[in-house]
Design a protein around this motif. Structure first.
Motif, PDB file in Angstrom:
ATOM      1  N   LEU A 224       0.029 -10.895  -1.840  1.00  0.00           N
ATOM      2  CA  LEU A 224      -1.285 -10.375  -1.452  1.00  0.00           C
ATOM      3  C   LEU A 224      -1.978  -9.749  -2.662  1.00  0.00           C
ATOM      4  O   LEU A 224      -1.337  -9.411  -3.656  1.00  0.00           O
ATOM      5  CB  LEU A 224      -1.126  -9.337  -0.343  1.00  0.00           C
ATOM      6  N   ARG A 225      -3.293  -9.592  -2.538  1.00  0.00           N
ATOM      7  CA  ARG A 225      -4.078  -9.015  -3.634  1.00  0.00           C
ATOM      8  C   ARG A 225      -3.549  -7.648  -4.029  1.00  0.00           C
ATOM      9  O   ARG A 225      -3.222  -6.830  -3.172  1.00  0.00           O
ATOM     10  CB  ARG A 225      -5.545  -8.875  -3.219  1.00  0.00           C
ATOM     11  N   SER A 226      -3.483  -7.418  -5.321  1.00  0.00           N
ATOM     12  CA  SER A 226      -3.089  -6.111  -5.854  1.00  0.00           C
ATOM     13  C   SER A 226      -4.287  -5.176  -5.808  1.00  0.00           C
ATOM     14  O   SER A 226      -5.427  -5.610  -5.711  1.00  0.00           O
ATOM     15  CB  SER A 226      -2.604  -6.251  -7.287  1.00  0.00           C
ATOM     16  N   SER A 227      -4.009  -3.887  -5.916  1.00  0.00           N
ATOM     17  CA  SER A 227      -5.087  -2.905  -5.892  1.00  0.00           C
ATOM     18  C   SER A 227      -4.661  -1.651  -6.644  1.00  0.00           C
ATOM     19  O   SER A 227      -3.475  -1.326  -6.684  1.00  0.00           O
ATOM     20  CB  SER A 227      -5.424  -2.536  -4.448  1.00  0.00           C
ATOM     21  N   THR A 228      -5.633  -0.969  -7.208  1.00  0.00           N
ATOM     22  CA  THR A 228      -5.325   0.304  -7.866  1.00  0.00           C
ATOM     23  C   THR A 228      -5.047   1.398  -6.839  1.00  0.00           C
ATOM     24  O   THR A 228      -4.454   2.412  -7.163  1.00  0.00           O
ATOM     25  CB  THR A 228      -6.483   0.755  -8.785  1.00  0.00           C
ATOM     26  N   ASP A 229      -5.486   1.173  -5.599  1.00  0.00           N
ATOM     27  CA  ASP A 229      -5.237   2.121  -4.508  1.00  0.00           C
ATOM     28  C   ASP A 229      -4.203   1.535  -3.553  1.00  0.00           C
ATOM     29  O   ASP A 229      -4.123   0.323  -3.361  1.00  0.00           O
ATOM     30  CB  ASP A 229      -6.526   2.386  -3.717  1.00  0.00           C
ATOM     31  N   ARG A 230      -3.454   2.402  -2.915  1.00  0.00           N
ATOM     32  CA  ARG A 230      -2.523   1.950  -1.878  1.00  0.00           C
ATOM     33  C   ARG A 230      -3.367   1.533  -0.665  1.00  0.00           C
ATOM     34  O   ARG A 230      -4.149   2.326  -0.149  1.00  0.00           O
ATOM     35  CB  ARG A 230      -1.567   3.074  -1.505  1.00  0.00           C
ATOM     36  N   LEU A 231      -3.221   0.278  -0.236  1.00  0.00           N
ATOM     37  CA  LEU A 231      -4.041  -0.253   0.858  1.00  0.00           C
ATOM     38  C   LEU A 231      -3.328  -0.263   2.200  1.00  0.00           C
ATOM     39  O   LEU A 231      -3.959  -0.229   3.239  1.00  0.00           O
ATOM     40  CB  LEU A 231      -4.509  -1.678   0.527  1.00  0.00           C
TER      41      LEU A 231
ATOM     42  N   GLU B 214       4.682  -2.802  -0.349  1.00  0.00           N
ATOM     43  CA  GLU B 214       3.677  -2.360  -1.318  1.00  0.00           C
ATOM     44  C   GLU B 214       4.347  -1.350  -2.239  1.00  0.00           C
ATOM     45  O   GLU B 214       4.947  -0.391  -1.784  1.00  0.00           O
ATOM     46  CB  GLU B 214       2.491  -1.715  -0.598  1.00  0.00           C
ATOM     47  N   TYR B 215       4.262  -1.614  -3.538  1.00  0.00           N
ATOM     48  CA  TYR B 215       4.888  -0.715  -4.497  1.00  0.00           C
ATOM     49  C   TYR B 215       4.155  -0.794  -5.829  1.00  0.00           C
ATOM     50  O   TYR B 215       3.386  -1.715  -6.080  1.00  0.00           O
ATOM     51  CB  TYR B 215       6.373  -1.042  -4.690  1.00  0.00           C
ATOM     52  N   LYS B 216       4.409   0.197  -6.655  1.00  0.00           N
ATOM     53  CA  LYS B 216       3.769   0.258  -7.976  1.00  0.00           C
ATOM     54  C   LYS B 216       4.841   0.532  -9.017  1.00  0.00           C
ATOM     55  O   LYS B 216       5.591   1.498  -8.908  1.00  0.00           O
ATOM     56  CB  LYS B 216       2.712   1.361  -7.993  1.00  0.00           C
ATOM     57  N   GLU B 217       4.899  -0.358 -10.010  1.00  0.00           N
ATOM     58  CA  GLU B 217       5.803  -0.138 -11.143  1.00  0.00           C
ATOM     59  C   GLU B 217       5.211   0.960 -12.020  1.00  0.00           C
ATOM     60  O   GLU B 217       3.989   1.070 -12.146  1.00  0.00           O
ATOM     61  CB  GLU B 217       5.953  -1.425 -11.960  1.00  0.00           C
ATOM     62  N   SER B 218       6.043   1.751 -12.646  1.00  0.00           N
ATOM     63  CA  SER B 218       5.550   2.866 -13.462  1.00  0.00           C
ATOM     64  C   SER B 218       4.724   2.395 -14.657  1.00  0.00           C
ATOM     65  O   SER B 218       3.904   3.144 -15.176  1.00  0.00           O
ATOM     66  CB  SER B 218       6.714   3.728 -13.943  1.00  0.00           C
ATOM     67  N   THR B 219       4.923   1.160 -15.071  1.00  0.00           N
ATOM     68  CA  THR B 219       4.204   0.638 -16.237  1.00  0.00           C
ATOM     69  C   THR B 219       2.950  -0.159 -15.865  1.00  0.00           C
ATOM     70  O   THR B 219       2.281  -0.696 -16.743  1.00  0.00           O
ATOM     71  CB  THR B 219       5.124  -0.294 -17.047  1.00  0.00           C
ATOM     72  N   GLU B 220       2.621  -0.205 -14.586  1.00  0.00           N
ATOM     73  CA  GLU B 220       1.479  -1.010 -14.147  1.00  0.00           C
ATOM     74  C   GLU B 220       0.395  -0.137 -13.528  1.00  0.00           C
ATOM     75  O   GLU B 220       0.666   0.924 -12.977  1.00  0.00           O
ATOM     76  CB  GLU B 220       1.949  -2.071 -13.150  1.00  0.00           C
ATOM     77  N   ALA B 221      -0.835  -0.642 -13.573  1.00  0.00           N
ATOM     78  CA  ALA B 221      -1.980   0.101 -13.046  1.00  0.00           C
ATOM     79  C   ALA B 221      -2.221  -0.169 -11.564  1.00  0.00           C
ATOM     80  O   ALA B 221      -2.899   0.610 -10.904  1.00  0.00           O
ATOM     81  CB  ALA B 221      -3.238  -0.271 -13.835  1.00  0.00           C
TER      82      ALA B 221
END
Length: 156
Positions: free
Chosen positions: A70-77, A136-143
């Motif tokens: 799914l599309r990535s986002s800078t905000d948690r969707l 949904e998750y965010k790697e520490s090195t990614e925006a």
């Protein structure tokens, strides 16, 4: 398509080990699934065909799962889709993939990520054939937050 799926599973399932990622995009199994408008139905077909096989000739058992990027986002969707049209809008540019995991070693069972099970009453055709898990998750090195929908057909 059935022949390609069965061949791919037969060639890879017996070699799956914990921690190893074994996957293939649906359009590599069937070139008619290159178009984004065919991805949701395509992953359902691939999983239906592939879920008929549940173990290898050597007796090793595995889990077959599908993953829709799914599309990535800078905000948690979160789960921001409630029907097929919404889900289609959220598709990433990457075709869905099928994965093979050793039985009992699936990523949703290892507690390293927070998978959320979709409400089976949502009006989504994918829920009639599989359990759907949102990640949904965010790697520490990614925006941006990475998002995906995992489909796990019932074991046969």
């Amino acid at each position: 398509m059935r022949k390609n799926i069965n061949r791919w599973i037969s060639n890879h399932a017996c070699m799956v080990t914990p921690g190893q990622i074994v996957d293939i995009h649906v359009n590599e199994l069937d070139p008619s699934l290159n178009s984004q408008d065919k991805w949701i139905r395509g992953i359902q077909q691939v999983l239906a065909e592939g879920s008929m096989l549940t173990h290898c000739a050597n007796g090793a058992e595995y889990t077959l799962a599908g993953c829709i990027s799914l599309r990535s986002s800078t905000d948690r969707l979160g789960i921001n889709f409630g029907d097929e049209d919404d889900l289609f809008y959220e598709l990433d540019i990457t075709p869905p993939s099928i994965y093979l995991f050793p039985l009992g070693k699936e990523p949703w069972n290892d507690q390293s990520h927070d998978f959320v099970r979709l409400d089976p009453s949502l009006p989504l055709s994918i829920l009639s054939d599989a359990v759907a898990l949102y990640l949904e998750y965010k790697e520490s090195t990614e925006a941006e937050f990475r998002r995906s929908l995992w489909l796990v057909p019932p074991q046969r």
